[in-house]
Write an enzyme that holds these catalytic residues in place. Structure first.
Site, PDB file in Angstrom:
ATOM      1  N   ARG A  73      15.562  51.277   1.117  1.00  0.00           N
ATOM      2  CA  ARG A  73      14.530  52.214   0.674  1.00  0.00           C
ATOM      3  C   ARG A  73      14.918  53.624   1.121  1.00  0.00           C
ATOM      4  O   ARG A  73      15.339  53.832   2.269  1.00  0.00           O
ATOM      5  CB  ARG A  73      13.157  51.864   1.273  1.00  0.00           C
ATOM      6  CG  ARG A  73      12.426  50.740   0.593  1.00  0.00           C
ATOM      7  CD  ARG A  73      11.976  51.112  -0.842  1.00  0.00           C
ATOM      8  NE  ARG A  73      11.297  50.029  -1.515  1.00  0.00           N
ATOM      9  CZ  ARG A  73      11.875  49.153  -2.350  1.00  0.00           C
ATOM     10  NH1 ARG A  73      13.156  49.227  -2.590  1.00  0.00           N
ATOM     11  NH2 ARG A  73      11.162  48.222  -2.949  1.00  0.00           N
ATOM     12  N   ASP A 100      21.810  53.560  -2.675  1.00  0.00           N
ATOM     13  CA  ASP A 100      21.249  53.020  -3.910  1.00  0.00           C
ATOM     14  C   ASP A 100      19.790  53.453  -4.027  1.00  0.00           C
ATOM     15  O   ASP A 100      19.164  53.257  -5.068  1.00  0.00           O
ATOM     16  CB  ASP A 100      21.350  51.488  -3.909  1.00  0.00           C
ATOM     17  CG  ASP A 100      20.871  50.873  -5.209  1.00  0.00           C
ATOM     18  OD1 ASP A 100      21.409  51.269  -6.268  1.00  0.00           O
ATOM     19  OD2 ASP A 100      19.951  50.029  -5.180  1.00  0.00           O
ATOM     20  N   HIS A 149      19.236  53.040  -7.795  1.00  0.00           N
ATOM     21  CA  HIS A 149      18.403  51.855  -7.494  1.00  0.00           C
ATOM     22  C   HIS A 149      18.742  50.701  -8.448  1.00  0.00           C
ATOM     23  O   HIS A 149      17.848  50.062  -9.022  1.00  0.00           O
ATOM     24  CB  HIS A 149      16.912  52.208  -7.566  1.00  0.00           C
ATOM     25  CG  HIS A 149      16.055  51.368  -6.657  1.00  0.00           C
ATOM     26  ND1 HIS A 149      15.039  51.908  -5.896  1.00  0.00           N
ATOM     27  CD2 HIS A 149      16.067  50.049  -6.360  1.00  0.00           C
ATOM     28  CE1 HIS A 149      14.451  50.948  -5.201  1.00  0.00           C
ATOM     29  NE2 HIS A 149      15.071  49.803  -5.466  1.00  0.00           N
TER      30      HIS A 149
HETATM   31  P1  NAD Z   1      12.871  40.396   4.041  1.00  0.00           P
HETATM   32  O1  NAD Z   1      11.419  40.593   4.255  1.00  0.00           O
HETATM   33  O2  NAD Z   1      13.390  39.041   3.734  1.00  0.00           O
HETATM   34  O3  NAD Z   1      13.662  40.938   5.338  1.00  0.00           O
HETATM   35  C1  NAD Z   1      13.395  42.136   5.967  1.00  0.00           C
HETATM   36  C2  NAD Z   1      13.769  41.976   7.436  1.00  0.00           C
HETATM   37  O4  NAD Z   1      13.666  43.262   8.052  1.00  0.00           O
HETATM   38  C3  NAD Z   1      12.836  41.032   8.221  1.00  0.00           C
HETATM   39  O5  NAD Z   1      13.611  40.040   8.866  1.00  0.00           O
HETATM   40  C4  NAD Z   1      12.133  41.950   9.221  1.00  0.00           C
HETATM   41  O6  NAD Z   1      11.852  41.310  10.458  1.00  0.00           O
HETATM   42  C5  NAD Z   1      13.169  43.048   9.378  1.00  0.00           C
HETATM   43  N1  NAD Z   1      12.662  44.312   9.890  1.00  0.00           N
HETATM   44  C6  NAD Z   1      11.489  44.920   9.641  1.00  0.00           C
HETATM   45  N2  NAD Z   1      11.435  46.103  10.281  1.00  0.00           N
HETATM   46  C7  NAD Z   1      12.628  46.249  10.943  1.00  0.00           C
HETATM   47  C8  NAD Z   1      13.183  47.262  11.768  1.00  0.00           C
HETATM   48  N3  NAD Z   1      12.511  48.381  12.042  1.00  0.00           N
HETATM   49  N4  NAD Z   1      14.427  47.061  12.281  1.00  0.00           N
HETATM   50  C9  NAD Z   1      15.128  45.954  11.998  1.00  0.00           C
HETATM   51  N5  NAD Z   1      14.645  44.955  11.218  1.00  0.00           N
HETATM   52  C10 NAD Z   1      13.405  45.104  10.694  1.00  0.00           C
HETATM   53  O7  NAD Z   1      13.277  41.438   2.917  1.00  0.00           O
HETATM   54  P2  NAD Z   1      14.546  41.369   1.968  1.00  0.00           P
HETATM   55  O8  NAD Z   1      14.241  40.560   0.766  1.00  0.00           O
HETATM   56  O9  NAD Z   1      15.756  41.071   2.760  1.00  0.00           O
HETATM   57  O10 NAD Z   1      14.580  42.895   1.475  1.00  0.00           O
HETATM   58  C11 NAD Z   1      14.884  43.941   2.362  1.00  0.00           C
HETATM   59  C12 NAD Z   1      14.588  45.252   1.703  1.00  0.00           C
HETATM   60  O11 NAD Z   1      15.490  45.493   0.632  1.00  0.00           O
HETATM   61  C13 NAD Z   1      13.220  45.328   1.000  1.00  0.00           C
HETATM   62  O12 NAD Z   1      12.180  45.612   1.916  1.00  0.00           O
HETATM   63  C14 NAD Z   1      13.418  46.455   0.042  1.00  0.00           C
HETATM   64  O13 NAD Z   1      13.101  47.668   0.700  1.00  0.00           O
HETATM   65  C15 NAD Z   1      14.902  46.426  -0.244  1.00  0.00           C
HETATM   66  N6  NAD Z   1      15.213  46.045  -1.633  1.00  0.00           N
HETATM   67  C16 NAD Z   1      16.030  46.856  -2.335  1.00  0.00           C
HETATM   68  C17 NAD Z   1      16.357  46.538  -3.634  1.00  0.00           C
HETATM   69  C18 NAD Z   1      17.291  47.409  -4.450  1.00  0.00           C
HETATM   70  O14 NAD Z   1      17.432  47.189  -5.654  1.00  0.00           O
HETATM   71  N7  NAD Z   1      17.964  48.369  -3.859  1.00  0.00           N
HETATM   72  C19 NAD Z   1      15.827  45.378  -4.218  1.00  0.00           C
HETATM   73  C20 NAD Z   1      15.004  44.559  -3.467  1.00  0.00           C
HETATM   74  C21 NAD Z   1      14.694  44.903  -2.165  1.00  0.00           C
HETATM   75  C1  COI Z   2      12.269  45.810  -5.272  1.00  0.00           C
HETATM   76  O1  COI Z   2      12.088  44.749  -5.910  1.00  0.00           O
HETATM   77  O2  COI Z   2      11.619  46.084  -4.250  1.00  0.00           O
HETATM   78  C2  COI Z   2      13.296  46.754  -5.712  1.00  0.00           C
HETATM   79  O3  COI Z   2      13.688  47.612  -4.940  1.00  0.00           O
HETATM   80  C3  COI Z   2      13.782  46.674  -7.106  1.00  0.00           C
HETATM   81  C4  COI Z   2      12.813  47.334  -8.066  1.00  0.00           C
HETATM   82  C5  COI Z   2      13.282  48.711  -8.428  1.00  0.00           C
HETATM   83  C6  COI Z   2      12.652  46.496  -9.301  1.00  0.00           C
END
Ligand code: NAD
Ligand code: COI
Length: 332
Positions: free
Chosen positions: A235, A259, A296
């Site tokens: 994010r 990203d 993204h």
């Molecule tokens: P998840 O909930 O499975 O894992 C997140 C982890 O982060 C958890 O284990 C949590 O304990 C840990 N955490 C929370 N705060 C923290 C901190 N301050 N320091 C260290 N660890 C911490 O989530 P996920 O499915 O692995 O997704 C992670 C992130 O990826 C999402 O929150 C989202 O922001 C991002 N994401 C990006 C995209 C993209 O297209 N770029 C897509 C989906 C998700």
């Molecule tokens: C999310 O699913 O949280 C993402 O970051 C991807 C979204 C732009 C579809």
């Protein structure tokens, strides 16, 4: 029963059709338009809606849906921060999301970009396009020689760890909620400061919360090793972009993968060709040879998009039939 879906893109249409063909008893209608107070009327007669947008689901929008008798809403993505939850609760909304649609999509993208930064492929591409086919000074760093620090060992962080280990890197991790299996295997360091002190590559896989806003800032960068690579496929709000630019300018940061960007809404996933680019700072980052910007798109694979559509429709189907959805969101 009927489900109406908003903002369906061309690449989602085959999966909407796939779900619809498998559920002949449910009528499915959709539009490419976003859900707004005006477009909500299009869902008239439906029992539930399937949605995805970065635009806010405002009180007016939710009210407009409720006016059509619709209070069952299923998101095709993870994030729920753009929903007016107070209004949703007041109107009795039931909401679902898709928290896991393909961790590999994002992890794989982060890993590819990490390797590209280390091997300086953007510099090489630019040189080659200009007819400069000399090796030096564009020498690469091997992934296996790096200590990779993963912040956040949830679904995506864990897959990224596996991929980086596949390359032969030494992987360390930090997460306030340690995964017992990973703990047993000795991945965790005790603090973020430990991770900053040891890692050559730092990759963020945590949600954006109030607490970790700009967790990558001047102070944390100062604690990192020289020539560090920072990867943010999580994010934009996690990173103080100005501090990273300072680190790139001073040479402290070897490369930056982004990203996500803190000001991305309204800029990413838009066509700026032939128009004035709206963000000077982002343009400066895009122009740098040691910065890899993607808009993204880490999530954007056929596998992920299919899961987002199918799981959202499954959820909404359960809601409109009075069943418990697989991934309900806390409303309020
Ligand atoms: P998840 O909930 O499975 O894992 C997140 C982890 O982060 C958890 O284990 C949590 O304990 C840990 N955490 C929370 N705060 C923290 C901190 N301050 N320091 C260290 N660890 C911490 O989530 P996920 O499915 O692995 O997704 C992670 C992130 O990826 C999402 O929150 C989202 O922001 C991002 N994401 C990006 C995209 C993209 O297209 N770029 C897509 C989906 C998700
Ligand atoms: C999310 O699913 O949280 C993402 O970051 C991807 C979204 C732009 C579809």
């Amino acid at each position: 029963k009927k489900i109406f879906a908003f903002s369906i893109r061309k690449d989602e249409e085959p999966y909407v059709k796939e779900w619809s063909d498998e559920h002949p008893n449910v009528e499915v209608e959709y539009t490419s338009e976003l859900l707004t107070p005006e477009t909500a009327k299009k869902a008239k007669g439906a029992d539930g809606v399937v949605v995805y947008q970065q635009l806010d689901y405002t009180a007016d929008t939710l009210q407009a849906l409720a006016d059509e008798g619709i209070t069952k809403m299923s998101l095709r993505n993870v994030g729920v921060d753009n929903i007016d939850m107070t209004k949703a609760k007041e109107l009795g909304f039931e909401i679902t999301n898709v928290p896991v649609y393909s961790p590999n999509a994002i992890a794989e993208h982060a890993a590819i970009q990490t390797a590209r930064i280390l091997r300086q492929t953007k510099v090489l591409d630019e040189k080659i396009a200009n007819g400069d086919l000399r090796w030096a000074p564009t020498i690469g760093r091997e992934v296996r020689d790096q200590t990779v620090g993963v912040i956040g060992t949830g679904h995506i962080g864990q897959v990224y760890m596996q991929i980086m280990e596949g390359f032969g890197a030494k992987v360390i991790a930090y997460d306030p909620f340690e995964n017992p299996e990973l703990k047993k295997q000795g991945y965790y360091v005790d603090s973020l400061d430990d991770l900053y002190a040891q890692a050559d590559v730092i990759s963020l896989h945590v949600p954006a919360t109030k607490e970790n806003f700009h967790m990558i800032n001047r102070e944390s960068i100062a604690k990192m090793k020289d020539n560090v690579v920072i990867v943010n496929c999580s994010r934009g709000a996690l990173v103080d972009t100005d501090a990273v630019i300072e680190g790139l300018d001073s040479g402290k940061i070897f490369g930056f993968v982004m990203d996500t960007y803190e000001d991305e809404v309204g800029i990413f996933n838009e066509d700026w060709r032939g128009k004035e680019f709206p963000d000077k700072r982002l343009k400066d980052l895009i122009d740098r040879s040691n910065v890899l910007v993607t808009p993204h798109t880490a999530f954007y694979t056929t596998h992920a998009v299919r899961n987002m559509v199918l799981k959202a429709f499954d959820n909404n189907c359960k809601l409109i039939n009075g069943q418990k959805a697989d991934t309900p969101v806390k409303v309020g």
